[in-house]
Design an enzyme around this catalytic site. Structure first.
Site, PDB file in Angstrom:
ATOM      1  N   LYS A  19       0.833  -1.205   0.000  1.00 39.01           N
ATOM      2  CA  LYS A  19       0.000   0.000   0.000  1.00 39.01           C
ATOM      3  C   LYS A  19       0.870   1.258   0.000  1.00 39.01           C
ATOM      4  O   LYS A  19       0.709   2.149  -0.828  1.00 39.01           O
ATOM      5  CB  LYS A  19      -0.932   0.028   1.222  1.00 39.01           C
ATOM      6  CG  LYS A  19      -1.848  -1.172   1.333  1.00 39.01           C
ATOM      7  CD  LYS A  19      -2.778  -1.086   2.534  1.00 39.01           C
ATOM      8  CE  LYS A  19      -2.101  -1.123   3.883  1.00 39.01           C
ATOM      9  NZ  LYS A  19      -1.414  -2.368   4.207  1.00 39.01           N
ATOM     10  N   ARG A  94      -9.935   0.159   8.581  1.00 39.77           N
ATOM     11  CA  ARG A  94      -9.434  -1.178   8.886  1.00 39.77           C
ATOM     12  C   ARG A  94     -10.440  -1.995   9.664  1.00 39.77           C
ATOM     13  O   ARG A  94     -10.167  -3.147   9.990  1.00 39.77           O
ATOM     14  CB  ARG A  94      -8.193  -1.021   9.762  1.00 39.77           C
ATOM     15  CG  ARG A  94      -6.888  -1.287   9.071  1.00 39.77           C
ATOM     16  CD  ARG A  94      -5.898  -1.131  10.181  1.00 39.77           C
ATOM     17  NE  ARG A  94      -4.618  -1.678  10.015  1.00 39.77           N
ATOM     18  CZ  ARG A  94      -3.630  -1.119   9.347  1.00 39.77           C
ATOM     19  NH1 ARG A  94      -3.818  -0.030   8.656  1.00 39.77           N
ATOM     20  NH2 ARG A  94      -2.456  -1.659   9.359  1.00 39.77           N
ATOM     21  N   ARG A 133      11.889  -5.121   5.337  1.00 37.67           N
ATOM     22  CA  ARG A 133      11.534  -3.722   5.037  1.00 37.67           C
ATOM     23  C   ARG A 133      12.345  -2.693   5.831  1.00 37.67           C
ATOM     24  O   ARG A 133      12.574  -2.828   7.014  1.00 37.67           O
ATOM     25  CB  ARG A 133      10.056  -3.501   5.331  1.00 37.67           C
ATOM     26  CG  ARG A 133       9.661  -2.041   5.179  1.00 37.67           C
ATOM     27  CD  ARG A 133       8.199  -1.870   5.128  1.00 37.67           C
ATOM     28  NE  ARG A 133       7.553  -2.278   6.360  1.00 37.67           N
ATOM     29  CZ  ARG A 133       6.251  -2.226   6.545  1.00 37.67           C
ATOM     30  NH1 ARG A 133       5.463  -1.810   5.580  1.00 37.67           N
ATOM     31  NH2 ARG A 133       5.736  -2.615   7.687  1.00 37.67           N
ATOM     32  N   ARG A 166      10.980  -0.633  11.147  1.00 35.69           N
ATOM     33  CA  ARG A 166       9.871  -0.401  12.060  1.00 35.69           C
ATOM     34  C   ARG A 166       9.889  -1.404  13.206  1.00 35.69           C
ATOM     35  O   ARG A 166      10.150  -2.585  12.999  1.00 35.69           O
ATOM     36  CB  ARG A 166       8.545  -0.505  11.301  1.00 35.69           C
ATOM     37  CG  ARG A 166       8.037   0.820  10.834  1.00 35.69           C
ATOM     38  CD  ARG A 166       6.889   0.710   9.896  1.00 35.69           C
ATOM     39  NE  ARG A 166       5.787  -0.126  10.359  1.00 35.69           N
ATOM     40  CZ  ARG A 166       4.661  -0.295   9.676  1.00 35.69           C
ATOM     41  NH1 ARG A 166       4.507   0.308   8.514  1.00 35.69           N
ATOM     42  NH2 ARG A 166       3.700  -1.067  10.137  1.00 35.69           N
ATOM     43  N   ARG A 177      -0.110  -8.924  13.351  1.00 33.62           N
ATOM     44  CA  ARG A 177      -0.777  -7.931  12.494  1.00 33.62           C
ATOM     45  C   ARG A 177      -1.571  -8.617  11.384  1.00 33.62           C
ATOM     46  O   ARG A 177      -2.647  -8.167  11.009  1.00 33.62           O
ATOM     47  CB  ARG A 177       0.259  -6.966  11.897  1.00 33.62           C
ATOM     48  CG  ARG A 177       0.690  -5.883  12.896  1.00 33.62           C
ATOM     49  CD  ARG A 177       2.031  -5.272  12.556  1.00 33.62           C
ATOM     50  NE  ARG A 177       2.090  -4.690  11.246  1.00 33.62           N
ATOM     51  CZ  ARG A 177       3.191  -4.645  10.483  1.00 33.62           C
ATOM     52  NH1 ARG A 177       4.328  -5.155  10.931  1.00 33.62           N
ATOM     53  NH2 ARG A 177       3.154  -4.091   9.310  1.00 33.62           N
TER      54      ARG A 177
END
Ligand code: AP5
Ligand code: MG
Ligand code: ZN
Length: 222
Positions: A19, A94, A133, A166, A177
């Site tokens: 996203k 969400r 990431r 992160r 998650r």
């Protein structure tokens, strides 16, 4: 004077679907405001605000921040002048509650969601992407040490900002998650299918190919 047409878009997809990666280029290309709930919460944390402290306690566990504070933050953000041409929501809504609150608020302003782009990626690939990431501290652009490394190690290609990992990208929190996504966010696929706004895009292609598909859909070519 005729009112300029707005384009209001939601990017829907699991953690790691791409996203943020797609939003950075699409928002620029189409002149839409990029509104990423996770980025806004991380900014609040950095500033040490009360909202930031509340958000942190949920984010570090991989849980959703409560609907009331999240909805308030986003509705405030979409009222800003840079949303005049429209906005691209990344990470919001969400939950069904959030989606309904958004619809109610937009309706009362004579606006609506024009399109929901659902970026579909398998769980195996999602976990692989999240663990590699790195993100720019300055402009939030995501990189991946395996797939999409920056040109200079530790530095953002776009703005030269410092890259960091992160805190919620550990394997355990990433799995949590994903569970939260399947339980609380997946029902939105049915919600937006029923409203006739959902379009599915194959997220398991190169970043460029996904971007081409997304733009084609938004421009009505696909
Ligand atoms: P948030 O920041 O929104 O995180 P997320 O939804 O978990 O999504 P990600 O940012 O992890 O994934 P992405 O789809 O943006 O993927 P990306 O482009 O980076 O939310 C964080 C937390 O904030 C939540 O857990 C919650 O606590 C809270 N929160 C946020 N919104 C909320 C809300 N509405 N309500 C309540 N709480 C909320 O890509 C991932 C990786 O893959 C990158 O390394 C990238 O380089 C790579 N990649 C991308 N595309 C490709 C491709 N095509 N091929 C190969 N690699 C790719
Ligand atoms: Mg993101
Ligand atoms: Zn940057």
């Amino acid at each position: 004077m005729t009112k300029q047409k707005q384009l209001n878009v939601i990017l829907l997809g699991a953690p790691g679907a791409g996203k943020g990666t797609q939003a950075v280029t699409i928002s620029k290309k189409l002149g839409l405001a990029h509104i990423a709930s996770g980025d806004l919460f991380r900014k609040e944390q950095e500033s040490g605000s009360e909202l930031g402290k509340i958000a942190k306690s949920y984010m570090e566990k991989g849980q959703l921040v409560p609907d009331d504070v999240t909805v308030k933050m986003i509705l405030g953000r979409i009222a800003a002048p840079d949303c005049a041409k429209g906005f691209l929501l990344d990470g919001f809504p969400r939950t069904l509650e959030q989606a309904k609150a958004l619809d109610r608020a937009l309706k009362s302003q004579g606006k609506k969601i024009d399109m929901v782009l659902y970026i579909k990626v398998s769980v195996k690939e999602l976990l692989r992407r999240l663990s590699g990431r790195w993100i720019c501290r300055n402009c939030q652009a995501p990189y991946n040490i395996v797939e999409l490394p920056p040109k200079i190690k530790g530095k953002c290609d776009r703005c030269g900002g410092e890259l960091y990992q992160r805190a919620d990208d550990t394997e355990e929190t990433a799995r949590k998650r994903l569970d939260v996504y399947f339980n609380q966010t997946m029902p939105l696929i049915e919600y937006y299918t029923k409203s006739g706004t959902l379009v599915e895009v194959n997220g398991e292609q190169s970043v460029e190919a996904v971007g081409r598909d997304v733009i084609a859909v938004l421009e009505g070519r696909k």
